[in-house]
Design a protein around this motif. Structure first.
Motif, PDB file in Angstrom:
ATOM      1  N   GLY A   3       0.752  -1.258   0.000  1.00  0.00           N
ATOM      2  CA  GLY A   3       0.000   0.000   0.000  1.00  0.00           C
ATOM      3  C   GLY A   3       0.770   1.290   0.000  1.00  0.00           C
ATOM      4  O   GLY A   3       0.168   2.367  -0.091  1.00  0.00           O
ATOM      5  N   SER A   4       2.111   1.256   0.122  1.00  0.00           N
ATOM      6  CA  SER A   4       2.834   2.523   0.088  1.00  0.00           C
ATOM      7  C   SER A   4       4.117   2.357  -0.709  1.00  0.00           C
ATOM      8  O   SER A   4       4.426   1.257  -1.175  1.00  0.00           O
ATOM      9  N   ALA A   5       4.878   3.443  -0.853  1.00  0.00           N
ATOM     10  CA  ALA A   5       6.076   3.421  -1.700  1.00  0.00           C
ATOM     11  C   ALA A   5       7.234   2.795  -0.941  1.00  0.00           C
ATOM     12  O   ALA A   5       8.284   3.398  -0.755  1.00  0.00           O
ATOM     13  N   CYS A   7       1.875  15.111   3.753  1.00  0.00           N
ATOM     14  CA  CYS A   7       2.281  14.273   4.881  1.00  0.00           C
ATOM     15  C   CYS A   7       2.993  13.029   4.350  1.00  0.00           C
ATOM     16  O   CYS A   7       2.751  12.586   3.234  1.00  0.00           O
ATOM     17  N   VAL A   8       3.897  12.490   5.175  1.00  0.00           N
ATOM     18  CA  VAL A   8       4.682  11.335   4.746  1.00  0.00           C
ATOM     19  C   VAL A   8       4.603  10.206   5.764  1.00  0.00           C
ATOM     20  O   VAL A   8       5.122  10.306   6.871  1.00  0.00           O
ATOM     21  N   GLY A   9       3.887   9.141   5.393  1.00  0.00           N
ATOM     22  CA  GLY A   9       3.934   7.909   6.165  1.00  0.00           C
ATOM     23  C   GLY A   9       4.985   7.040   5.491  1.00  0.00           C
ATOM     24  O   GLY A   9       6.184   7.258   5.633  1.00  0.00           O
ATOM     25  N   GLY A  10       4.542   6.065   4.699  1.00  0.00           N
ATOM     26  CA  GLY A  10       5.472   5.332   3.853  1.00  0.00           C
ATOM     27  C   GLY A  10       5.974   6.220   2.722  1.00  0.00           C
ATOM     28  O   GLY A  10       7.067   6.037   2.206  1.00  0.00           O
ATOM     29  N   ALA A  58      -2.798   6.490  12.561  1.00  0.00           N
ATOM     30  CA  ALA A  58      -2.273   5.148  12.269  1.00  0.00           C
ATOM     31  C   ALA A  58      -1.506   5.125  10.953  1.00  0.00           C
ATOM     32  O   ALA A  58      -0.531   4.397  10.808  1.00  0.00           O
ATOM     33  N   GLY A  59      -1.902   5.963  10.000  1.00  0.00           N
ATOM     34  CA  GLY A  59      -1.291   5.922   8.670  1.00  0.00           C
ATOM     35  C   GLY A  59       0.123   6.486   8.601  1.00  0.00           C
ATOM     36  O   GLY A  59       0.813   6.308   7.604  1.00  0.00           O
ATOM     37  N   LEU A  60       0.557   7.197   9.643  1.00  0.00           N
ATOM     38  CA  LEU A  60       1.930   7.733   9.652  1.00  0.00           C
ATOM     39  C   LEU A  60       2.810   6.996  10.657  1.00  0.00           C
ATOM     40  O   LEU A  60       3.969   7.343  10.853  1.00  0.00           O
ATOM     41  N   ASP A  61       2.243   5.989  11.301  1.00  0.00           N
ATOM     42  CA  ASP A  61       2.859   5.325  12.446  1.00  0.00           C
ATOM     43  C   ASP A  61       3.751   4.168  11.994  1.00  0.00           C
ATOM     44  O   ASP A  61       3.418   3.008  12.192  1.00  0.00           O
ATOM     45  N   LEU A  66      -6.563  12.514   9.785  1.00  0.00           N
ATOM     46  CA  LEU A  66      -5.537  12.946  10.750  1.00  0.00           C
ATOM     47  C   LEU A  66      -4.140  12.907  10.127  1.00  0.00           C
ATOM     48  O   LEU A  66      -3.287  13.721  10.477  1.00  0.00           O
ATOM     49  N   GLU A  67      -3.911  11.970   9.206  1.00  0.00           N
ATOM     50  CA  GLU A  67      -2.620  11.938   8.506  1.00  0.00           C
ATOM     51  C   GLU A  67      -2.421  13.271   7.782  1.00  0.00           C
ATOM     52  O   GLU A  67      -1.431  13.977   7.980  1.00  0.00           O
ATOM     53  N   THR A  68      -3.390  13.589   6.927  1.00  0.00           N
ATOM     54  CA  THR A  68      -3.364  14.820   6.148  1.00  0.00           C
ATOM     55  C   THR A  68      -3.207  16.047   7.038  1.00  0.00           C
ATOM     56  O   THR A  68      -2.515  17.006   6.669  1.00  0.00           O
ATOM     57  N   SER A  69      -3.862  16.020   8.194  1.00  0.00           N
ATOM     58  CA  SER A  69      -3.869  17.176   9.098  1.00  0.00           C
ATOM     59  C   SER A  69      -2.466  17.600   9.508  1.00  0.00           C
ATOM     60  O   SER A  69      -2.246  18.752   9.878  1.00  0.00           O
ATOM     61  N   LEU A 126      -4.283  17.109  -0.075  1.00  0.00           N
ATOM     62  CA  LEU A 126      -5.304  16.697   0.888  1.00  0.00           C
ATOM     63  C   LEU A 126      -5.536  15.197   0.676  1.00  0.00           C
ATOM     64  O   LEU A 126      -6.479  14.787   0.023  1.00  0.00           O
ATOM     65  N   SER A 127      -4.647  14.402   1.273  1.00  0.00           N
ATOM     66  CA  SER A 127      -4.563  12.982   0.921  1.00  0.00           C
ATOM     67  C   SER A 127      -5.817  12.178   1.232  1.00  0.00           C
ATOM     68  O   SER A 127      -6.100  11.192   0.568  1.00  0.00           O
ATOM     69  N   GLY A 128      -6.586  12.592   2.256  1.00  0.00           N
ATOM     70  CA  GLY A 128      -7.785  11.809   2.550  1.00  0.00           C
ATOM     71  C   GLY A 128      -8.751  12.544   3.451  1.00  0.00           C
ATOM     72  O   GLY A 128      -8.410  13.554   4.061  1.00  0.00           O
TER      73      GLY A 128
HETATM   74  C1  LIG Z   1      -2.273   5.942   4.326  1.00  0.00           C
HETATM   75  C2  LIG Z   1      -2.460   7.384   4.351  1.00  0.00           C
HETATM   76  C3  LIG Z   1      -1.362   8.280   4.427  1.00  0.00           C
HETATM   77  C4  LIG Z   1       0.051   7.828   4.600  1.00  0.00           C
HETATM   78  O1  LIG Z   1       0.550   7.019   3.600  1.00  0.00           O
HETATM   79  P1  LIG Z   1       1.525   7.543   2.468  1.00  0.00           P
HETATM   80  O2  LIG Z   1       1.936   6.311   1.766  1.00  0.00           O
HETATM   81  O3  LIG Z   1       2.672   8.240   3.146  1.00  0.00           O
HETATM   82  O4  LIG Z   1       0.753   8.459   1.612  1.00  0.00           O
HETATM   83  C5  LIG Z   1      -1.624   9.630   4.375  1.00  0.00           C
HETATM   84  N1  LIG Z   1      -2.875  10.109   4.270  1.00  0.00           N
HETATM   85  C6  LIG Z   1      -3.950   9.289   4.212  1.00  0.00           C
HETATM   86  C7  LIG Z   1      -5.298   9.879   4.101  1.00  0.00           C
HETATM   87  C8  LIG Z   1      -3.770   7.913   4.249  1.00  0.00           C
HETATM   88  O5  LIG Z   1      -4.850   7.107   4.192  1.00  0.00           O
END
Ligand SMILES: *Cc1c(COP(=O)(O)O)cnc(C)c1O
Length: 406
Positions: free
Chosen positions: A198-200, A239-242, A317-320, A364-367, A390-392
């Motif tokens: 699911g991520s890069a 925002c940067v998770g994966g 959770a998505g940045l964790d 919350l990730e986007t925030s 605005l990722s989600g």
């Molecule tokens: C999963 C997710 C992220 C974090 O993942 P990336 O691979 O870094 O984009 C960010 N924003 C939203 C809304 C997500 O669902």
């Protein structure tokens, strides 16, 4: 000696961006990853594949997403014009579906009928369950038990969509543990199973492949900002998770040296190892990100003095996650992209501001990117523009916010 500026960012044939990336996997996965790389390369050069994918992105997912001029956030900043790339308006509520759709088409091309995936916040699980329902593919989602508790609604959604959700009780019961279980499943069932990451992240070709499916964000945004303002933006913020939504926005602008690329990591609730997920801030935030291997790829990994992978914390959770995608490591070390962090509290403030000033409840990730965007915009003249990904959308987080307020 000064390094030449980075104007392109492509991995070599072994999936390395400089020393980052590559393929650090058990022997049994080498052949399947080779097969996947071959099939992806073929699909990437096949106009029919892109025609099918683009049609689905348009008619099923809702692309192109708008680029929205956020006037009240702009007024709050008192500087450059703030534009929001509205990935939150996509089907299933985040950018994740861009990648899930691309990989599901690839799985179908490869004749694989059993799909497995990991999920953190549940967004990738929902996106994967959705495309599996659409194509009639069997779907198994691995999710840490702690994440499943935090995102119970998404677990229910995945089950409604026909997916089997396996909760993982190992380790810290979050994303890293879910990925381990998914990799274990893949090793065992590789003959009929497609792993839809699911991520890069992960071993080659995943970081490249996920990026390719997400660059639609940046390609659209580039066209949209040029036709709206007549010039390139001064900065992009995500925002940067994966690292998938950010690299998807950044990549089509890499050659535009005047455009700043700014990634925002999770600063959590403290400076110590274990209290945040800011992989690039070993100096400023004590203890942390050093080059290492995690889950098949070489990148920056949060680890202790003995090289043990550290636990992380983020309100989202998505940045964790302890590691970051290898292409970001390359862009960071080459000085092409900048990485900052926002704390849990700053993310909550960004969440409230975006809701109140724009009528948009962000994930919350986007925030994490909102306050940073206001700060960056405030330092630039009004006739410049910046783009925030605005990722989600934040529907999934509303309950958590409500609990925090009581
Ligand atoms: C999963 C997710 C992220 C974090 O993942 P990336 O691979 O870094 O984009 C960010 N924003 C939203 C809304 C997500 O669902």
């Amino acid at each position: 000696m000064q390094k030449p500026p980075i104007t392109r960012s492509e991995p070599d044939e072994t999936g390395h961006w400089g020393k980052f990336g590559g393929r650090y996997v058990p022997e049994t996965l080498v052949a399947p990853l080779e097969e996947l790389t071959k099939e992806f390369t073929r699909a990437r050069n096949d106009p029919h594949f892109w025609r099918d994918l683009n049609q689905l992105l348009r008619d099923y997912c809702g692309r192109p997403t708008p680029l929205f001029h956020a006037e009240r956030l702009t007024a709050q900043a008192g500087g450059a014009q703030i534009y929001l790339k509205r990935e939150d308006l996509l089907h299933t509520g985040a950018h994740k579906i861009n990648n899930a759709m691309g990989q599901a088409l690839l799985a179908r091309r490869m004749g694989k009928h059993r799909i497995i995936a990991e999920t953190g916040a549940g967004q990738h699980g929902v996106a994967t369950a959705t495309v599996c329902a659409l194509f009639g593919l069997r779907c198994i989602i691995y999710m840490g038990a702690e994440d499943a508790r935090r995102q119970a609604l998404n677990v229910f959604r995945m089950r409604l969509l026909g997916a089997e959700v396996v909760t993982v009780n190992a380790g810290t019961r979050t994303l890293k543990d879910a990925i381990n279980e998914a990799l274990r499943d893949w090793v065992t069932n590789v003959h009929d199973t497609y792993y839809l990451l699911g991520s890069a992240l992960g071993p080659h070709p995943y970081p490249l492949m996920v990026r390719e499916f997400q660059t639609v964000i940046g390609r659209e945004a580039r066209e949209q900002i040029l036709s709206t303002t007549g010039k390139l933006p001064r900065a992009l913020i995500a925002c940067v998770g994966g690292g998938s939504n950010s690299i998807g926005l950044f990549h089509p602008f890499i050659a535009d040296e005047q455009v700043r690329l700014i990634g925002v990591e999770a600063g959590g609730h403290g400076d110590s190892l274990g209290e945040h997920a800011a992989r690039f801030h070993s100096g400023a935030i004590s203890g942390g990100g050093r080059v290492g291997v995690l889950q098949g790829t070489m990148s920056y990994v949060l680890q202790d003095a003995n090289g043990q992978v550290a636990t992380t914390h983020s309100i989202s959770a998505g940045l964790d996650y302890s590691a970051i995608g290898p292409e970001h490591a390359f862009l960071h070390d080459g000085g092409r992209a900048e990485y900052i962090w926002a704390t849990d509290d700053e993310a909550l403030e960004g969440f409230r501001l975006c809701a109140k000033l724009e009528g948009i409840i962000p994930a919350l990730e986007t925030s994490h990117a909102i306050l940073s965007a206001i700060r960056v915009a405030s330092e630039l003249p009004q006739d410049d523009a910046i783009i925030v990904n605005l990722s989600g959308r934040g529907d999934k987080d509303v309950q958590l916010i409500a609990e925090l307020q009581t």
